[in-house]
Design an enzyme around this catalytic site. Structure first.
Site, PDB file in Angstrom:
ATOM      1  N   SER C 105      32.528  48.869  84.263  1.00 50.58           N
ATOM      2  CA  SER C 105      31.396  48.413  84.882  1.00 50.58           C
ATOM      3  C   SER C 105      30.143  49.414  83.947  1.00 50.58           C
ATOM      4  O   SER C 105      30.312  50.492  83.702  1.00 50.58           O
ATOM      5  CB  SER C 105      31.062  48.742  86.224  1.00 50.58           C
ATOM      6  OG  SER C 105      29.575  48.429  86.473  1.00 50.58           O
ATOM      7  N   TYR C 127      24.852  43.891  81.551  1.00 48.69           N
ATOM      8  CA  TYR C 127      23.788  42.991  82.120  1.00 48.69           C
ATOM      9  C   TYR C 127      22.896  42.755  80.932  1.00 48.69           C
ATOM     10  O   TYR C 127      22.790  43.947  80.049  1.00 48.69           O
ATOM     11  CB  TYR C 127      23.268  43.626  83.214  1.00 48.69           C
ATOM     12  CG  TYR C 127      23.839  43.651  84.548  1.00 48.69           C
ATOM     13  CD1 TYR C 127      23.832  42.267  85.186  1.00 48.69           C
ATOM     14  CD2 TYR C 127      24.341  44.856  85.015  1.00 48.69           C
ATOM     15  CE1 TYR C 127      24.747  42.488  86.384  1.00 48.69           C
ATOM     16  CE2 TYR C 127      25.125  44.713  86.165  1.00 48.69           C
ATOM     17  CZ  TYR C 127      25.422  43.559  86.897  1.00 48.69           C
ATOM     18  OH  TYR C 127      26.184  43.751  87.929  1.00 48.69           O
ATOM     19  N   THR C 153      27.718  39.878  82.498  1.00 48.59           N
ATOM     20  CA  THR C 153      27.472  39.176  83.895  1.00 48.59           C
ATOM     21  C   THR C 153      26.235  38.574  84.011  1.00 48.59           C
ATOM     22  O   THR C 153      25.083  39.034  83.825  1.00 48.59           O
ATOM     23  CB  THR C 153      27.616  40.576  84.713  1.00 48.59           C
ATOM     24  OG1 THR C 153      28.778  41.045  84.941  1.00 48.59           O
ATOM     25  CG2 THR C 153      27.267  39.890  86.341  1.00 48.59           C
ATOM     26  N   LYS C 215      30.941  36.269  82.752  1.00 44.81           N
ATOM     27  CA  LYS C 215      31.255  36.248  84.004  1.00 44.81           C
ATOM     28  C   LYS C 215      30.227  35.832  85.086  1.00 44.81           C
ATOM     29  O   LYS C 215      29.101  36.363  84.950  1.00 44.81           O
ATOM     30  CB  LYS C 215      31.528  37.885  84.437  1.00 44.81           C
ATOM     31  CG  LYS C 215      32.181  38.043  85.792  1.00 44.81           C
ATOM     32  CD  LYS C 215      32.575  39.672  85.964  1.00 44.81           C
ATOM     33  CE  LYS C 215      32.784  39.984  87.322  1.00 44.81           C
ATOM     34  NZ  LYS C 215      31.498  40.219  87.972  1.00 44.81           N
ATOM     35  N   HIS C 239      30.617  36.826  92.321  1.00 42.86           N
ATOM     36  CA  HIS C 239      30.170  38.141  92.271  1.00 42.86           C
ATOM     37  C   HIS C 239      30.444  38.946  93.504  1.00 42.86           C
ATOM     38  O   HIS C 239      29.892  39.701  94.169  1.00 42.86           O
ATOM     39  CB  HIS C 239      28.718  38.284  92.115  1.00 42.86           C
ATOM     40  CG  HIS C 239      28.192  39.618  91.477  1.00 42.86           C
ATOM     41  ND1 HIS C 239      27.348  39.723  90.401  1.00 42.86           N
ATOM     42  CD2 HIS C 239      28.237  40.924  91.645  1.00 42.86           C
ATOM     43  CE1 HIS C 239      27.107  40.855  89.980  1.00 42.86           C
ATOM     44  NE2 HIS C 239      27.610  41.730  90.882  1.00 42.86           N
TER      45      HIS C 239
END
Lengths: 347, 347, 347, 347
Positions: C105, C127, C153, C215, C239
């Protein structure tokens, strides 16, 4: 919210002998059919019409030639004497007062003639027994007493086991004749004949001179066979969940039967009808009228003939209100487009 | 998790007179329709779009010529005076502050003119009464006071029984005029006329000089009839479950109505809308706007006009967030492909 | 029976700071999506093949050019430092030991390079931030550190409200860098850019020199758009129920996405996968691999890197057993005919 | 109402060693399949025929050349010695007395020959072991002892984990031979061979000189392959929920298998059959006969050989009653039109 019949049943249970309550309430085997009858009606949703003139709503009909104020009839159930000392005599009074029709059970606690004396229009329910002479005598006796039709119950070639029914029944007054009529204690000649086929419809009509409706039909093909054999009507029923357990709910069986029969003869239905809105659904699905079983017994136990009358009037009044709110002013306007399966619309 | 409206209702219940709470919360008969309204919206699932520019989300719309900041309106409900001493005056202030529109009930606790004085854009809800002169006077009075449209409620030719409503209502200040308007205590000339048909739409439009939306439509055929008779809009509703019990949930009735009406007039919907995500679903299923009933009453009881404003802003804010996360930047982009039945996808 | 992950979660909850547990466990709004994810996988039934030679079962695959022992990957989740003092370093060790792949992440508690040092194959989740230079630097840094792909994402243009997340998070060691990365406390330049569209896929690939998987896709049309824009893979996800509440379960969205994408790029899925049998279902419905979210956090909290390794090996072992019992000896044989909706067969 | 088998299980549980009860009752993994087997049968509803001559109902059949009084057979289950000191000898006596057929498990507590001595018609269940000579010897021994057919179990290439089975089993008398047969403690040569394919059907038939039925088939394509490979019958089963968890319920798998196999060989079924009405449903859905697993164990534990006989007779009697009430006088008349999915009619 608890419906009106559930409240009535609770009150009746307090007054009834436990064995009588068990006998009335019982279903066969695991009581699956008895447990799901009412929910089947409630699974339908309504699609009310608006902006119709509903200032006058009419619940009357003509059924097999008999004018009635309401399509909610008192169906056949056994041994009313356990619920009220007057038994079916009290029931008949209440039914007549409500402008409805009584289907008198051949397992009545009271003699046919006593009931007939106070009844409004009535039909006579009959099983075809092993001894056909006994059956012949029953139907001729009913005809002489004024029955307007016979209701032949066909879903009980044998009596299904009911685990809840264990204790001796409190038959009380008139117990002797009643006793002769009930399963388990009756003589061999009082047993239903499991060998009958559709020809019996014509035979009973001939013996009695009366129209014969067939009760206990759940299949479209059987309904058509009954009509072809001369039935004056078909009653969709699983015997209140007291015969073949897991038989389809009458609410689910009704549409196919009604479609197959069409306008040839009236289709009636019983089983789990607890409110006037249930009646509206049944009529929309093709029934011409409905029959009440246990609710009549609970009303009789709680309020005697007055209770029975009030019950039938309550159904009629609820039906009338539901019709007005749904935009139907007479029974002919209660058509299939008023109902949709739960969670879906077809408006 | 308990939703925002459930929490608000619990808080309101503590503050309200029990009879007032029962009056607001009640549904008809067995309360089946009232019990399943919210779940019907939640049965839909969302298929959000990604990789769209959602840096600006716009919830505004123009409805029957009136620009509004939000498609979440305050629907008509009776007797706000039981929830707040200022009654509909407080409601109107809160609605105006949120950039929304008030549909003022003809069963208002407060005179039309007092409400109009503080209101933003508002419509006037009306029943067609037996005495058409009374109705004519009502709608002319509303027009004079500044109503931009009429909302004709058509699903209540009679008032359905509500078992929970038993006690006298705490009408309080302005109770006299309110009293004249509420069912059960009103005079005959205040009763709804059960004989009306679609022609009444044109008559009211003519009498008032206002566009007329029809509220209480659940069927596609009825919706089309209303449009053909001149309706300026159709509101899909089962009257909050207070009229025909077991009427289909508005969430289930909406798609067929919206499809039948198409773009001719706006279709609105009420009943069980509890979150901004419910609003998103309703718009995706074809509604142009939604109306809140009981939530406004709970907010009014708990927080007065400020509570009403906060409630409407909360819905708008949730809708805006849901739109952004679903990839829709304005109401025109909230289309049917965003929703799928529970447990299924159609992306 | 309680599944393995439920037991693990219960044990983790006892060890975690309550605010950390709430942060990990939370879903958005009413937590509808988070609540139904696992049940959606369990709603499918299996149609095992028999009389196949299953003496050797192989769960290995090659994913975006990387050979892996198992299709069960560790998906991206934030702030592992709240579960273990070593944070993502511990996670990476466990994942590598199990022959799986880590998606790190961008909200890691530990610097990328420290994690990379101990990791087996890994991808970097990112992101697209308002300040594109920050994002550019992130992905170049990840590429330099050895990431084999990026996972972009796209279902979080904004951060959805999570009612359960209220208290300050126990960020602990390395909290400073972590703090800079987490929603709510980050600077404006750390916020996701809500204006991006599919062109960002190519831009990130160019900036990083890495393949980019997308994603957060739940719709077939979006998946196709991503592939056309150069995505190296599509990850079906809502999510973990933390963004748009009521978004369709990934188990329900997967089939349509997989069908639309076909063989062009791999389709992966996450959300509610609790057992190896869930993995079998996901692969049969079209996924090439699955990602675990919360289960990795629970395993990390309870057992550190060893716990993570054991968890992944447990899934792999369960998958292998389920494949053998279903008559599939490698992942290519896990095809759609192995599954049927609950209560129905299509064998 | 609690069904007969649930009552029997409760009584058996009180008498059995807890480890033995757990072994019998256990399912694999999360016990999803074991939990839903019975409900799957109950989800079907019946459409009884009326006005047929049902004075004589015949439940007899000829199965693979063997005349039987009832289509309710005793299926293979392991280690009856934990339920009764006489083990399978007692079971065989009870089965023979009821005019039924025993499928003797290869994991019997008692030697084949001792069981054969007291048995009526019986078949021998077999796994194909890694050491084919052991299997060859088993089936020749069974043939010599009088088995009329083999039942080859094919859904257990490996033994699935059963979380409930933890403690050592109370094997008692004859434990030594039994011990050699049970999973976990057996030698390598006693393990099932996971490499077999459909050719093994012909090999076993050749080795034993007996017809071979294949047990554990849930897919139509597998069933057809078995028939093409020479199977004398197909048994639809998910191994009582003890192998692949979430395998489709046999009640749901049966129709497709029966349709694919047609009249070529008999299709049998087991799993969750709790009443004679379940048997009626199974036959209507295409089964020629059914097998009981755990119910036989409970009956054996509670009543020994007499208990087993009474159980089988109870099923037969219930089936006979249900047939009469459904209008079917022999097994050939138990056809698909008698059943409908829950909530729907197809009469």
């Amino acid at each position: 919210m608890v419906d009106q019949v559930a409240r009535l049943e609770a009150a009746a249970r307090e007054r009834l002998d436990p064995a009588a309550y068990a006998y009335y309430a019982a279903g066969s085997d695991e009581e699956i059919s008895v447990g799901e009858a009412a929910a089947a009606w409630r699974s339908w949703r309504l699609l009310p019409r608006v902006l119709r003139d509903v200032s006058h709503v009419d619940t009357s009909l003509s059924l097999a030639g008999t004018p009635l104020a309401t399509p909610v009839l008192a169906g056949p159930s056994a041994l009313h004497g356990m619920a009220d000392p007057q038994g079916e005599v009290a029931t008949a009074r209440g039914v007549a007062g409500a402008g409805s029709l009584l289907v008198l059970s051949s397992r009545s606690s009271r003699p046919i003639e006593q009931v007939a004396e106070v009844a409004g229009p009535w039909w006579y329910q009959v099983y075809c027994l092993r001894d056909r002479e006994v059956t012949g005598e029953q139907v001729r006796r009913a005809a002489r007493a004024g029955a307007r039709a016979l209701v032949l119950t066909v879903d009980a070639p044998y009596v299904a086991p009911k685990p809840r029914v264990r204790d001796p029944l409190p038959l009380g007054a008139h117990g002797d004749e009643a006793l002769a009529n009930i399963p388990g204690v009756r003589a061999q000649d009082r047993e239903q004949d499991p060998s009958i086929d559709a020809r019996v419809i014509g035979q009973l009509a001939e013996q009695s001179g009366l129209p014969v409706l067939v009760k206990g039909v759940l299949r479209a093909d059987d309904a058509v066979r009954c009509v072809q054999a001369g039935a004056a009507g078909v009653i969709v029923s699983n015997h209140g969940g007291r015969q073949l357990d897991r038989a389809v709910a009458s609410a689910h069986a009704l549409p196919a039967v009604a479609e197959a029969v069409g306008d040839r003869v009236p289709v009636l239905v019983d089983g789990g009808i607890r409110t006037g809105t249930d009646v509206l659904v049944a009529l929309a699905l093709g029934a011409r009228a409905v029959l009440l079983g246990r609710p009549v017994l609970w009303a009789l136990a709680v309020g005697g003939s007055g209770g029975v009358g009030a019950l039938l009037e309550s159904y009629r009044s609820q039906l009338s209100t539901a019709m007005a709110l749904a935009g139907a002013v007479n029974l002919a306007e209660v058509t299939a487009d008023l109902v949709a399966g739960a969670g879906r619309s077809r408006g």
